[in-house]
Every structure is written in structure tokens, then in C-alpha cells.
Scaffold this active site. Sequence first.
Site, PDB file in Angstrom:
ATOM      1  N   LYS A 132       3.431   1.588  11.418  1.00 32.99           N
ATOM      2  CA  LYS A 132       2.293   1.764  12.321  1.00 32.99           C
ATOM      3  C   LYS A 132       2.473   0.888  13.576  1.00 32.99           C
ATOM      4  O   LYS A 132       3.348   0.001  13.593  1.00 32.99           O
ATOM      5  CB  LYS A 132       1.017   1.396  11.557  1.00 32.99           C
ATOM      6  CG  LYS A 132       0.664   2.396  10.431  1.00 32.99           C
ATOM      7  CD  LYS A 132      -0.530   1.870   9.636  1.00 32.99           C
ATOM      8  CE  LYS A 132      -1.094   2.900   8.668  1.00 32.99           C
ATOM      9  NZ  LYS A 132      -2.260   2.348   7.914  1.00 32.99           N
ATOM     10  N   TYR A 142      -5.222  12.072   9.614  1.00 34.36           N
ATOM     11  CA  TYR A 142      -6.271  11.331   8.902  1.00 34.36           C
ATOM     12  C   TYR A 142      -7.535  12.159   8.674  1.00 34.36           C
ATOM     13  O   TYR A 142      -8.617  11.587   8.461  1.00 34.36           O
ATOM     14  CB  TYR A 142      -6.584  10.035   9.646  1.00 34.36           C
ATOM     15  CG  TYR A 142      -5.508   8.969   9.463  1.00 34.36           C
ATOM     16  CD1 TYR A 142      -5.160   8.507   8.193  1.00 34.36           C
ATOM     17  CD2 TYR A 142      -4.835   8.426  10.560  1.00 34.36           C
ATOM     18  CE1 TYR A 142      -4.174   7.536   8.019  1.00 34.36           C
ATOM     19  CE2 TYR A 142      -3.848   7.450  10.395  1.00 34.36           C
ATOM     20  CZ  TYR A 142      -3.528   7.014   9.115  1.00 34.36           C
ATOM     21  OH  TYR A 142      -2.554   6.048   8.931  1.00 34.36           O
ATOM     22  N   ARG A 150       4.773   3.723  -2.291  1.00 35.53           N
ATOM     23  CA  ARG A 150       3.459   3.057  -2.272  1.00 35.53           C
ATOM     24  C   ARG A 150       3.517   1.739  -3.055  1.00 35.53           C
ATOM     25  O   ARG A 150       2.818   0.787  -2.725  1.00 35.53           O
ATOM     26  CB  ARG A 150       2.373   4.004  -2.781  1.00 35.53           C
ATOM     27  CG  ARG A 150       2.067   5.101  -1.742  1.00 35.53           C
ATOM     28  CD  ARG A 150       0.979   6.046  -2.166  1.00 35.53           C
ATOM     29  NE  ARG A 150      -0.339   5.469  -2.252  1.00 35.53           N
ATOM     30  CZ  ARG A 150      -1.227   5.433  -1.254  1.00 35.53           C
ATOM     31  NH1 ARG A 150      -0.923   5.919  -0.062  1.00 35.53           N
ATOM     32  NH2 ARG A 150      -2.431   4.922  -1.444  1.00 35.53           N
ATOM     33  N   THR A 201      -3.749  -0.917  -0.089  1.00 32.41           N
ATOM     34  CA  THR A 201      -4.249  -0.740   1.279  1.00 32.41           C
ATOM     35  C   THR A 201      -4.693  -2.072   1.890  1.00 32.41           C
ATOM     36  O   THR A 201      -4.419  -2.341   3.057  1.00 32.41           O
ATOM     37  CB  THR A 201      -5.446   0.242   1.259  1.00 32.41           C
ATOM     38  OG1 THR A 201      -5.058   1.406   0.526  1.00 32.41           O
ATOM     39  CG2 THR A 201      -5.851   0.635   2.660  1.00 32.41           C
ATOM     40  N   ARG A 208       2.826  -4.938   2.527  1.00 29.84           N
ATOM     41  CA  ARG A 208       1.514  -5.290   3.094  1.00 29.84           C
ATOM     42  C   ARG A 208       1.104  -6.716   2.730  1.00 29.84           C
ATOM     43  O   ARG A 208       0.502  -7.416   3.551  1.00 29.84           O
ATOM     44  CB  ARG A 208       0.474  -4.271   2.637  1.00 29.84           C
ATOM     45  CG  ARG A 208       0.605  -2.937   3.393  1.00 29.84           C
ATOM     46  CD  ARG A 208      -0.149  -1.834   2.701  1.00 29.84           C
ATOM     47  NE  ARG A 208      -0.313  -0.645   3.543  1.00 29.84           N
ATOM     48  CZ  ARG A 208      -0.849   0.482   3.104  1.00 29.84           C
ATOM     49  NH1 ARG A 208      -1.258   0.590   1.857  1.00 29.84           N
ATOM     50  NH2 ARG A 208      -0.983   1.514   3.922  1.00 29.84           N
ATOM     51  N   ASN A 221      -2.435  -2.775   8.663  1.00 28.00           N
ATOM     52  CA  ASN A 221      -1.641  -2.992   7.444  1.00 28.00           C
ATOM     53  C   ASN A 221      -0.218  -2.451   7.549  1.00 28.00           C
ATOM     54  O   ASN A 221       0.422  -2.149   6.558  1.00 28.00           O
ATOM     55  CB  ASN A 221      -2.387  -2.452   6.217  1.00 28.00           C
ATOM     56  CG  ASN A 221      -2.729  -0.990   6.329  1.00 28.00           C
ATOM     57  OD1 ASN A 221      -2.346  -0.335   7.304  1.00 28.00           O
ATOM     58  ND2 ASN A 221      -3.421  -0.449   5.346  1.00 28.00           N
ATOM     59  N   HIS A 276       2.364   3.160   6.665  1.00 20.92           N
ATOM     60  CA  HIS A 276       1.702   4.298   6.021  1.00 20.92           C
ATOM     61  C   HIS A 276       2.661   4.966   5.046  1.00 20.92           C
ATOM     62  O   HIS A 276       3.853   5.064   5.319  1.00 20.92           O
ATOM     63  CB  HIS A 276       1.280   5.346   7.067  1.00 20.92           C
ATOM     64  CG  HIS A 276       0.875   6.650   6.436  1.00 20.92           C
ATOM     65  ND1 HIS A 276      -0.399   6.861   5.962  1.00 20.92           N
ATOM     66  CD2 HIS A 276       1.586   7.760   6.128  1.00 20.92           C
ATOM     67  CE1 HIS A 276      -0.451   8.070   5.397  1.00 20.92           C
ATOM     68  NE2 HIS A 276       0.746   8.632   5.492  1.00 20.92           N
ATOM     69  N   GLU A 328       1.911  15.955   5.898  1.00 25.37           N
ATOM     70  CA  GLU A 328       2.182  14.917   6.899  1.00 25.37           C
ATOM     71  C   GLU A 328       3.571  15.103   7.521  1.00 25.37           C
ATOM     72  O   GLU A 328       3.733  14.956   8.731  1.00 25.37           O
ATOM     73  CB  GLU A 328       2.032  13.530   6.258  1.00 25.37           C
ATOM     74  CG  GLU A 328       0.576  13.215   5.934  1.00 25.37           C
ATOM     75  CD  GLU A 328       0.384  12.039   4.989  1.00 25.37           C
ATOM     76  OE1 GLU A 328       1.374  11.342   4.664  1.00 25.37           O
ATOM     77  OE2 GLU A 328      -0.775  11.810   4.569  1.00 25.37           O
TER      78      GLU A 328
HETATM   79  P1  IDP Z   1      -3.573   4.056   2.401  1.00 28.32           P
HETATM   80  O1  IDP Z   1      -2.999   3.863   3.786  1.00 28.32           O
HETATM   81  O2  IDP Z   1      -3.251   2.900   1.508  1.00 28.32           O
HETATM   82  O3  IDP Z   1      -3.232   5.397   1.784  1.00 28.32           O
HETATM   83  P2  IDP Z   1      -6.236   5.127   2.910  1.00 28.32           P
HETATM   84  O4  IDP Z   1      -7.423   4.925   2.037  1.00 28.32           O
HETATM   85  O5  IDP Z   1      -5.602   6.482   2.937  1.00 28.32           O
HETATM   86  O6  IDP Z   1      -5.161   3.986   2.550  1.00 28.32           O
HETATM   87  O7  IDP Z   1      -6.672   4.721   4.384  1.00 28.32           O
HETATM   88  C1  IDP Z   1      -5.880   5.037   5.494  1.00 28.32           C
HETATM   89  C2  IDP Z   1      -5.829   3.842   6.419  1.00 28.32           C
HETATM   90  O8  IDP Z   1      -7.134   3.618   6.944  1.00 28.32           O
HETATM   91  C3  IDP Z   1      -5.458   2.518   5.739  1.00 28.32           C
HETATM   92  O9  IDP Z   1      -4.066   2.309   5.626  1.00 28.32           O
HETATM   93  C4  IDP Z   1      -6.083   1.503   6.676  1.00 28.32           C
HETATM   94  O10 IDP Z   1      -5.285   1.325   7.847  1.00 28.32           O
HETATM   95  C5  IDP Z   1      -7.379   2.210   7.079  1.00 28.32           C
HETATM   96  N1  IDP Z   1      -8.492   1.871   6.202  1.00 28.32           N
HETATM   97  C6  IDP Z   1      -8.746   2.335   4.952  1.00 28.32           C
HETATM   98  N2  IDP Z   1      -9.890   1.832   4.435  1.00 28.32           N
HETATM   99  C7  IDP Z   1     -10.380   1.024   5.398  1.00 28.32           C
HETATM  100  C8  IDP Z   1     -11.551   0.216   5.466  1.00 28.32           C
HETATM  101  O11 IDP Z   1     -12.378   0.128   4.544  1.00 28.32           O
HETATM  102  N3  IDP Z   1     -11.723  -0.486   6.627  1.00 28.32           N
HETATM  103  C9  IDP Z   1     -10.850  -0.417   7.671  1.00 28.32           C
HETATM  104  N4  IDP Z   1      -9.737   0.339   7.644  1.00 28.32           N
HETATM  105  C10 IDP Z   1      -9.496   1.047   6.525  1.00 28.32           C
HETATM  106 MG    MG Z   2      -3.789   7.311   2.424  1.00 26.37          MG
END
Ligand code: IDP
Ligand code: MG
Length: 155
Positions: A12, A52, A88, A94, A105, A115, A118, A129
Site C-alpha cells: 500500500k 473495496y 495472510r 489487520t 504488519r 497497515n 493488502h 482483485e
Molecule cells: P484486511 O486488509 O486484513 O483484509 P479488511 O477488513 O478487509 O482487512 O479491511 C480492509 C482495510 O481497511 C484494512 O487493511 C485497513 O487498511 C482498513 N480497515 C479495516 N478496518 C478498519 C477500521 O476499523 N478502521 C480503520 N481502517 C480499517
Molecule cells: Mg480484506
Amino acid sequence: MPEEQRTFIAVKPDGVKRGLVGEIIKRFENKGFKLIGLKMLDVTQEMAEKHYGEHKGKPFYERLLRYIQSGPIVAMVWKGYNVIAGARHLMGKTDPMVAEVGTIRADYALIMEYNVVHGSDSPESAEREISIYFKPEELCDEYNNMAESVIEDLG
Ligand code: IDP
Ligand code: MG
């Protein structure tokens, strides 16, 4: 024989700006996954919304779209045995604060909003994707990497 899969991985914008591209690629290579697609690009609003879409309506959605467009990303396709879960696992949870030490991470990020990496969460999202970021002809799958050769030798 474990299942061979493809997944979409992106460094990212925060990861690119902080110079973590090589480190992240190294971890996937070291594990034994095979790189079959790689490019640097600026994510458009349309691409961000497609990528997203599942998060539309969530409180962090608008910020997430701004974040992913805040600088270039390095988009990649990796292939290998159980690569979706495996990637993952290498990335960690996350939220970097609860990700296990030793994961990308946990080692390189502080907060969920930034973080650094992705990774797709299922075979369906991986294919969806990949198709947002790559044309089929941009993927190079016609070579054997070492890990693949080792697993094939085992039969
Ligand atoms: P992932 O990237 O681990 O699959 P997802 O739930 O798909 O996590 O969320 C996508 C991205 O959105 C996360 O990597 C993070 O950058 C952001 N994100 C997810 N949940 C939150 C939150 O509660 N607050 C702020 N950003 C979030
Ligand atoms: Mg995700």
C-alpha cells in the site's frame, strides 16, 4: 498435495513511501511463493471503489479510499500452495497491534489505517482483485521457481 492458488498482494502507499517494497517481496519469496505479476501504479477512484466495494457504508470506507490513493502502490500476483491463507499468515492480522510478532504488519506498522500491505481473503476475491489490476497477458506463469520444483519432486 496442498491446493495451488493465486492471490492478489499490494504494497500500500505507506509501504511504498517507507521503502518496504523489497522487504515485503523478500518475505513472500523466502516462503517459497512464486511471483507471476508485478507493477507500480496510482489507484484510480474507480479501481479503489471496485477493490473495496465490500466495505462500502462502513465508517472507515471514505478514509480507506483516500488512503489507497495517497500514493502509488506495488500490485502483485503470487502463486503457490495455499498462497491465500499463507500470504495472510505472513501479513498478520489487520490491526498491527494484535498481529503476531514476526508478521509484516506487526513488524512494520502501528495502526490499522496504515497497515502497509493488502492480501486477498478468498479464491473469489483473489480472482476479482487480480482482474482489477492485471490483464491476463500481464501474468508470467511459464517458469518454475525453486519451491515449485521441490514440491513436484516429492510427487
Ligand atoms: P484486511 O486488509 O486484513 O483484509 P479488511 O477488513 O478487509 O482487512 O479491511 C480492509 C482495510 O481497511 C484494512 O487493511 C485497513 O487498511 C482498513 N480497515 C479495516 N478496518 C478498519 C477500521 O476499523 N478502521 C480503520 N481502517 C480499517
Ligand atoms: Mg480484506
